[in-house]
Design a protein around this motif. Structure first.
Motif, PDB file in Angstrom:
ATOM      1  N   ILE A 198      46.611  46.036  35.368  1.00 49.83           N
ATOM      2  CA  ILE A 198      45.694  45.365  36.294  1.00 49.83           C
ATOM      3  C   ILE A 198      44.680  46.324  36.914  1.00 49.83           C
ATOM      4  O   ILE A 198      43.595  45.930  37.316  1.00 49.83           O
ATOM      5  CB  ILE A 198      46.511  44.648  37.396  1.00 49.83           C
ATOM      6  CG1 ILE A 198      45.645  43.658  38.199  1.00 49.83           C
ATOM      7  CG2 ILE A 198      47.169  45.653  38.333  1.00 49.83           C
ATOM      8  CD1 ILE A 198      45.411  42.377  37.514  1.00 49.83           C
ATOM      9  N   ASP A 199      45.020  47.611  36.962  1.00 48.46           N
ATOM     10  CA  ASP A 199      44.094  48.581  37.558  1.00 48.46           C
ATOM     11  C   ASP A 199      43.132  49.185  36.542  1.00 48.46           C
ATOM     12  O   ASP A 199      42.324  50.033  36.883  1.00 48.46           O
ATOM     13  CB  ASP A 199      44.885  49.717  38.224  1.00 48.46           C
ATOM     14  CG  ASP A 199      45.696  49.180  39.399  1.00 48.46           C
ATOM     15  OD1 ASP A 199      45.173  48.288  40.106  1.00 48.46           O
ATOM     16  OD2 ASP A 199      46.830  49.639  39.595  1.00 48.46           O
ATOM     17  N   ASN A 200      43.266  48.775  35.304  1.00 49.99           N
ATOM     18  CA  ASN A 200      42.446  49.382  34.264  1.00 49.99           C
ATOM     19  C   ASN A 200      41.956  48.311  33.292  1.00 49.99           C
ATOM     20  O   ASN A 200      42.251  48.347  32.105  1.00 49.99           O
ATOM     21  CB  ASN A 200      43.284  50.438  33.536  1.00 49.99           C
ATOM     22  CG  ASN A 200      42.441  51.303  32.638  1.00 49.99           C
ATOM     23  OD1 ASN A 200      41.233  51.424  32.829  1.00 49.99           O
ATOM     24  ND2 ASN A 200      43.081  51.876  31.626  1.00 49.99           N
ATOM     25  N   LEU A 201      41.213  47.341  33.829  1.00 52.50           N
ATOM     26  CA  LEU A 201      40.809  46.191  33.030  1.00 52.50           C
ATOM     27  C   LEU A 201      39.503  46.458  32.289  1.00 52.50           C
ATOM     28  O   LEU A 201      38.646  47.183  32.775  1.00 52.50           O
ATOM     29  CB  LEU A 201      40.615  44.971  33.932  1.00 52.50           C
ATOM     30  CG  LEU A 201      41.831  44.504  34.727  1.00 52.50           C
ATOM     31  CD1 LEU A 201      41.455  43.296  35.578  1.00 52.50           C
ATOM     32  CD2 LEU A 201      42.985  44.165  33.812  1.00 52.50           C
ATOM     33  N   THR A 202      39.370  45.813  31.120  1.00 48.44           N
ATOM     34  CA  THR A 202      38.088  45.841  30.426  1.00 48.44           C
ATOM     35  C   THR A 202      37.156  44.859  31.126  1.00 48.44           C
ATOM     36  O   THR A 202      37.588  44.059  31.963  1.00 48.44           O
ATOM     37  CB  THR A 202      38.249  45.407  28.960  1.00 48.44           C
ATOM     38  OG1 THR A 202      38.650  44.033  28.938  1.00 48.44           O
ATOM     39  CG2 THR A 202      39.282  46.253  28.229  1.00 48.44           C
ATOM     40  N   ALA A 203      35.882  44.893  30.753  1.00 50.41           N
ATOM     41  CA  ALA A 203      34.904  44.022  31.413  1.00 50.41           C
ATOM     42  C   ALA A 203      35.262  42.549  31.237  1.00 50.41           C
ATOM     43  O   ALA A 203      35.165  41.752  32.178  1.00 50.41           O
ATOM     44  CB  ALA A 203      33.520  44.293  30.836  1.00 50.41           C
ATOM     45  N   SER A 204      35.679  42.158  30.016  1.00 58.53           N
ATOM     46  CA  SER A 204      35.969  40.732  29.795  1.00 58.53           C
ATOM     47  C   SER A 204      37.272  40.309  30.446  1.00 58.53           C
ATOM     48  O   SER A 204      37.464  39.142  30.773  1.00 58.53           O
ATOM     49  CB  SER A 204      35.972  40.395  28.305  1.00 58.53           C
ATOM     50  OG  SER A 204      36.947  41.121  27.626  1.00 58.53           O
ATOM     51  N   GLN A 205      38.186  41.284  30.643  1.00 56.15           N
ATOM     52  CA  GLN A 205      39.398  40.957  31.404  1.00 56.15           C
ATOM     53  C   GLN A 205      39.048  40.781  32.879  1.00 56.15           C
ATOM     54  O   GLN A 205      39.476  39.830  33.524  1.00 56.15           O
ATOM     55  CB  GLN A 205      40.445  42.074  31.247  1.00 56.15           C
ATOM     56  CG  GLN A 205      41.081  42.102  29.859  1.00 56.15           C
ATOM     57  CD  GLN A 205      41.898  43.368  29.636  1.00 56.15           C
ATOM     58  OE1 GLN A 205      41.727  44.365  30.336  1.00 56.15           O
ATOM     59  NE2 GLN A 205      42.779  43.324  28.650  1.00 56.15           N
ATOM     60  N   ALA A 206      38.242  41.696  33.377  1.00 51.70           N
ATOM     61  CA  ALA A 206      37.854  41.627  34.791  1.00 51.70           C
ATOM     62  C   ALA A 206      37.052  40.363  35.072  1.00 51.70           C
ATOM     63  O   ALA A 206      37.141  39.792  36.162  1.00 51.70           O
ATOM     64  CB  ALA A 206      37.050  42.861  35.164  1.00 51.70           C
ATOM     65  N   ALA A 207      36.290  39.904  34.072  1.00 50.65           N
ATOM     66  CA  ALA A 207      35.457  38.712  34.265  1.00 50.65           C
ATOM     67  C   ALA A 207      36.297  37.485  34.593  1.00 50.65           C
ATOM     68  O   ALA A 207      35.862  36.575  35.306  1.00 50.65           O
ATOM     69  CB  ALA A 207      34.626  38.449  33.019  1.00 50.65           C
ATOM     70  N   LEU A 208      37.515  37.486  34.082  1.00 50.57           N
ATOM     71  CA  LEU A 208      38.405  36.355  34.345  1.00 50.57           C
ATOM     72  C   LEU A 208      38.750  36.264  35.830  1.00 50.57           C
ATOM     73  O   LEU A 208      38.964  35.187  36.370  1.00 50.57           O
ATOM     74  CB  LEU A 208      39.689  36.526  33.518  1.00 50.57           C
ATOM     75  CG  LEU A 208      40.615  35.331  33.390  1.00 50.57           C
ATOM     76  CD1 LEU A 208      39.994  34.264  32.508  1.00 50.57           C
ATOM     77  CD2 LEU A 208      41.946  35.762  32.809  1.00 50.57           C
ATOM     78  N   LEU A 209      38.794  37.421  36.472  1.00 46.17           N
ATOM     79  CA  LEU A 209      39.201  37.463  37.879  1.00 46.17           C
ATOM     80  C   LEU A 209      38.025  37.380  38.837  1.00 46.17           C
ATOM     81  O   LEU A 209      38.206  37.315  40.033  1.00 46.17           O
ATOM     82  CB  LEU A 209      39.980  38.747  38.155  1.00 46.17           C
ATOM     83  CG  LEU A 209      41.259  38.921  37.336  1.00 46.17           C
ATOM     84  CD1 LEU A 209      41.873  40.277  37.601  1.00 46.17           C
ATOM     85  CD2 LEU A 209      42.243  37.819  37.658  1.00 46.17           C
ATOM     86  N   ALA A 210      36.835  37.411  38.297  1.00 47.24           N
ATOM     87  CA  ALA A 210      35.651  37.442  39.164  1.00 47.24           C
ATOM     88  C   ALA A 210      34.760  36.247  38.882  1.00 47.24           C
ATOM     89  O   ALA A 210      33.571  36.374  38.648  1.00 47.24           O
ATOM     90  CB  ALA A 210      34.887  38.737  38.932  1.00 47.24           C
TER      91      ALA A 210
END
Lengths: 151, 212
Positions: free
Chosen positions: A72-84
């Motif tokens: 969770i502390d090292n997400l790729t851009a498309s992973q992070a996009a899910l949370l934002a």
């Protein structure tokens, strides 16, 4: 089949926890569904049938890529996009809590809350007995409540 | 029966939690964009694997196939046997799912159920048969097959009871075809414009023998 693309995409996104992978998985699932359309005998069963294909495609994808669990502390851009998705702190917290759930808990929750499946249908989809589904749903909610209280 | 106050509070709390979960799970979904579709050309149809990696959103690839099929817009150019030609052409529009590019051959069992010995014998080596369905044309059930040509799917309709005196050419914006007289019946063959149908016609005609 396009009617169900929203459900397919959301299911794939929460299974994979990655928007880009979800798009790939949905594409492959649609192509596969198209090729085996003949096997769909009842239009009313289209949604669970398509979601089953999404589930298999997601498993194939991860099998091919041999992806490990997400940090969770090292997400790729498309992973992070899910949370934002949108600026809403409470929703962000909930989304992150769901994101961090084990696959075994997150999937039945998505099928029940988002897809409207009964526990029996979830059991069929995941190859589980109804009791196991109920247990997982209970634990999933308990974890989310706990997370939200501490957030 | 009235609900205890703590039970009610718990139920409301769980309801609120589920509402929150639902909102969190309801991710924004990219639109299902349908592109402006070109005519069926080789680069679009020869290879399934080649279609697998479009830029996102990519799932329209399959839906596009439906639209390609729906936009074929073929027309009958003969003057006789209008009804038969109309039926053949209307049928293509009604069954666009048949026109998919694939390398997955139908099973022998499926083939035999659609082309039973009571209708015709057909050598499967006529082509890679990827679709088979018994369909009604002109009030009769006939085998509707699709074989994969060099440039895309080719529709074959075996019509053992539709006797015609001469070949009926069919022309469309992106496809062409023909209904060929074969003994006491006829066979319709339709493919994309780039397809050499004469080669397929030859193979199909050699492979089919009516049973009646």
């Amino acid at each position: 089949m396009g009617v169900f693309h929203r459900d397919m995409y959301r299911y794939a996104a929460w299974l994979s926890r990655d928007k880009a992978i979800a798009e790939d998985v949905v594409q492959e699932a649609l192509l596969r569904a198209w090729k085996s359309l003949e096997s769909l005998r009842d239009d009313a069963a289209a949604k669970p049938w398509l979601l089953t294909i999404v589930r298999r495609e997601n498993a194939r994808y991860f099998e091919r890529k041999r992806l490990e669990t997400v940090d969770i502390d090292n997400l790729t851009a498309s992973q992070a996009a899910l949370l934002a998705e949108e600026p809403d702190d409470e929703l962000d917290d909930m989304r992150q809590a769901i994101y961090e759930l084990d696959d075994d808990y997150r999937e039945p929750l998505v099928l029940q809350v988002l897809m409207g499946f009964s526990t029996n249908e979830i059991g069929e989809q995941m190859g589980l007995k109804q009791g196991a589904v109920l247990t997982r749903l209970h634990r999933a909610r308990a974890k989310l409540r706990e997370q939200m209280v501490t957030a | 029966m009235s609900e205890c106050s703590s039970c009610q509070a718990y139920r409301l709390e769980m309801k609120a939690l589920d509402d929150q979960i639902l909102r969190a799970l309801s991710l924004n979904v990219p639109e299902l964009n349908m592109p402006e579709l070109p005519d069926i050309v080789t680069s679009n149809v020869v290879s399934l694997s080649a279609r697998r990696r479009f830029s996102p959103p990519t799932w329209f690839a399959m839906a596009a196939t439906v639209v390609v099929a729906a936009l074929i817009g073929i027309r009958f150019v003969g003057v006789d046997h209008q009804t038969l030609a109309d039926e053949v052409l209307a049928h293509l529009d009604h069954e666009p799912q048949a026109l998919v590019v694939t390398d997955v051959e139908i099973s022998d069992a499926r083939f035999r159920s659609v082309v039973p010995a009571s209708i015709a014998s057909m050598d499967r080596r006529a082509g890679l048969i990827t679709y088979a369905q018994s369909c009604e044309i002109n009030g009769r059930d006939v085998p509707h097959l699709v074989i994969q040509g060099e440039h895309g799917p080719v529709t074959i309709l075996l019509m053992p009871e539709e006797k015609i005196p001469n070949a009926l050419p069919l022309e469309g914006d992106t496809v062409h075809g023909v209904i060929l007289p074969v003994g006491s019946g006829s066979i319709a063959i339709i493919g994309v414009r780039e397809e050499r149908l004469d080669l397929i016609e030859e193979r199909v005609l050699k492979s089919v023998t009516w049973s009646t």
